[in-house]
Motif scaffolding. Structure first.
Motif, PDB file in Angstrom:
ATOM      1  N   GLU A 132      27.691  92.698 -59.942  1.00 28.13           N
ATOM      2  CA  GLU A 132      29.063  92.166 -58.972  1.00 28.13           C
ATOM      3  C   GLU A 132      29.612  92.854 -58.521  1.00 28.13           C
ATOM      4  OE1 GLU A 132      32.206  89.449 -58.785  1.00 28.13           O
ATOM      5  OE2 GLU A 132      30.534  88.935 -60.887  1.00 28.13           O
ATOM      6  N   LYS A 133      29.998  94.295 -59.328  1.00 26.66           N
ATOM      7  CA  LYS A 133      30.754  95.296 -59.199  1.00 26.66           C
ATOM      8  C   LYS A 133      30.103  96.265 -58.611  1.00 26.66           C
ATOM      9  CE  LYS A 133      31.848  96.172 -63.602  1.00 26.66           C
ATOM     10  NZ  LYS A 133      32.588  96.527 -64.760  1.00 26.66           N
ATOM     11  N   LYS A 134      28.254  95.873 -58.038  1.00 32.22           N
ATOM     12  CA  LYS A 134      27.756  97.350 -57.634  1.00 32.22           C
ATOM     13  C   LYS A 134      27.997  96.314 -56.050  1.00 32.22           C
ATOM     14  CE  LYS A 134      24.539  99.452 -60.767  1.00 32.22           C
ATOM     15  NZ  LYS A 134      22.489  99.271 -60.374  1.00 32.22           N
ATOM     16  N   GLN A 141      36.257  97.478 -56.631  1.00 33.12           N
ATOM     17  CA  GLN A 141      35.277  96.565 -57.904  1.00 33.12           C
ATOM     18  C   GLN A 141      36.004  95.593 -58.440  1.00 33.12           C
ATOM     19  OE1 GLN A 141      33.330  98.653 -60.714  1.00 33.12           O
ATOM     20  NE2 GLN A 141      33.509 100.137 -59.363  1.00 33.12           N
ATOM     21  N   PRO A 142      35.941  94.468 -58.983  1.00 33.07           N
ATOM     22  CA  PRO A 142      36.209  92.836 -59.184  1.00 33.07           C
ATOM     23  C   PRO A 142      36.563  94.038 -60.678  1.00 33.07           C
ATOM     24  CG  PRO A 142      34.174  92.699 -59.266  1.00 33.07           C
ATOM     25  CD  PRO A 142      34.983  93.966 -58.309  1.00 33.07           C
ATOM     26  N   THR A 143      37.724  92.675 -61.299  1.00 27.62           N
ATOM     27  CA  THR A 143      38.033  93.450 -62.768  1.00 27.62           C
ATOM     28  C   THR A 143      37.957  92.423 -63.365  1.00 27.62           C
ATOM     29  OG1 THR A 143      40.145  92.029 -62.048  1.00 27.62           O
ATOM     30  CG2 THR A 143      40.266  95.014 -61.884  1.00 27.62           C
ATOM     31  N   PHE A 154      28.512  90.705 -63.997  1.00 27.30           N
ATOM     32  CA  PHE A 154      29.199  91.208 -63.322  1.00 27.30           C
ATOM     33  C   PHE A 154      29.195  92.373 -62.676  1.00 27.30           C
ATOM     34  CE2 PHE A 154      33.410  93.601 -65.114  1.00 27.30           C
ATOM     35  CZ  PHE A 154      34.488  93.048 -64.030  1.00 27.30           C
ATOM     36  N   GLU A 155      27.853  93.183 -63.731  1.00 23.81           N
ATOM     37  CA  GLU A 155      27.817  94.783 -63.676  1.00 23.81           C
ATOM     38  C   GLU A 155      27.516  94.666 -62.301  1.00 23.81           C
ATOM     39  OE1 GLU A 155      28.170  97.328 -64.953  1.00 23.81           O
ATOM     40  OE2 GLU A 155      30.009  96.445 -66.519  1.00 23.81           O
ATOM     41  N   PHE A 202      30.112  94.715 -54.863  1.00 23.10           N
ATOM     42  CA  PHE A 202      31.526  95.092 -54.308  1.00 23.10           C
ATOM     43  C   PHE A 202      31.526  96.676 -53.814  1.00 23.10           C
ATOM     44  CE2 PHE A 202      33.005  91.004 -55.347  1.00 23.10           C
ATOM     45  CZ  PHE A 202      34.213  90.644 -55.044  1.00 23.10           C
ATOM     46  N   ILE A 203      31.424  97.058 -54.458  1.00 21.57           N
ATOM     47  CA  ILE A 203      30.868  98.702 -53.952  1.00 21.57           C
ATOM     48  C   ILE A 203      30.195  98.956 -52.874  1.00 21.57           C
ATOM     49  CG2 ILE A 203      30.147 101.392 -54.361  1.00 21.57           C
ATOM     50  CD1 ILE A 203      30.684 100.714 -57.079  1.00 21.57           C
TER      51      ILE A 203
END
Length: 146
Positions: free
Chosen positions: A98-100, A109-111, A95-96, A102-103
């Motif tokens: 994945e957020k990077k 960022q996904p929730t 998840f962390e 998207f940035i």
């Protein structure tokens, strides 16, 4: 030049870049693919790829890979990295990371974890742990690689 200065330059290039040229080896020979990557604090690089493509299959049978990241633009001094190390497929969601990703793609960022795979069936996370990094930074070192 101190090791800290070199490490900071390596981190800056990894952060500035977004495409890594990844070289793999399989029964058909050498193969190179461009992948969009993100990195963690330990300089481990992550990307998603289709499991059935040649570079993903090659990693499964031969995890030793090489890569390059180049960030300079026209008119700028040359800077980039050459890396060798081990790549592997990772099961599950990161998840962390994945957020990077998207940035880096300039998307919200996904929730919840796993959003990156919603429209990508047959894809997986991969990671590359560098064992050797060679720095090319002309503004700091000329043509001497660090």
């Amino acid at each position: 030049m101190s090791g800290t200065k070199i490490e900071n330059l390596v981190r800056a290039i990894i952060e500035k870049g977004y495409v890594m040229s990844l070289a793999t080896l399989d029964d058909g020979g050498l193969w190179i693919s461009d992948v969009m990557y993100v990195a963690d604090d330990n300089l481990v690089l992550y990307w998603i790829s289709e499991v059935a493509v040649r570079h993903s299959k090659a990693i499964h049978t031969n995890p030793g890979v090489a890569a390059s990241i180049t960030t300079n633009q026209k008119g700028e001094p040359s800077e980039g990295l050459q890396l060798t190390g081990i790549a592997e497929k990772i099961e599950g969601n990161l998840f962390e990371i994945e957020k990077k990703l998207f940035i880096k793609k300039s998307k919200p960022q996904p929730t919840v974890p796993g959003v990156v795979f919603e429209s990508k069936r047959g894809y997986s996370w991969y990671k590359f742990t560098p064992k050797k990094i060679r720095l090319n930074c002309h503004r700091e070192f000329g043509y001497v690689k660090q």
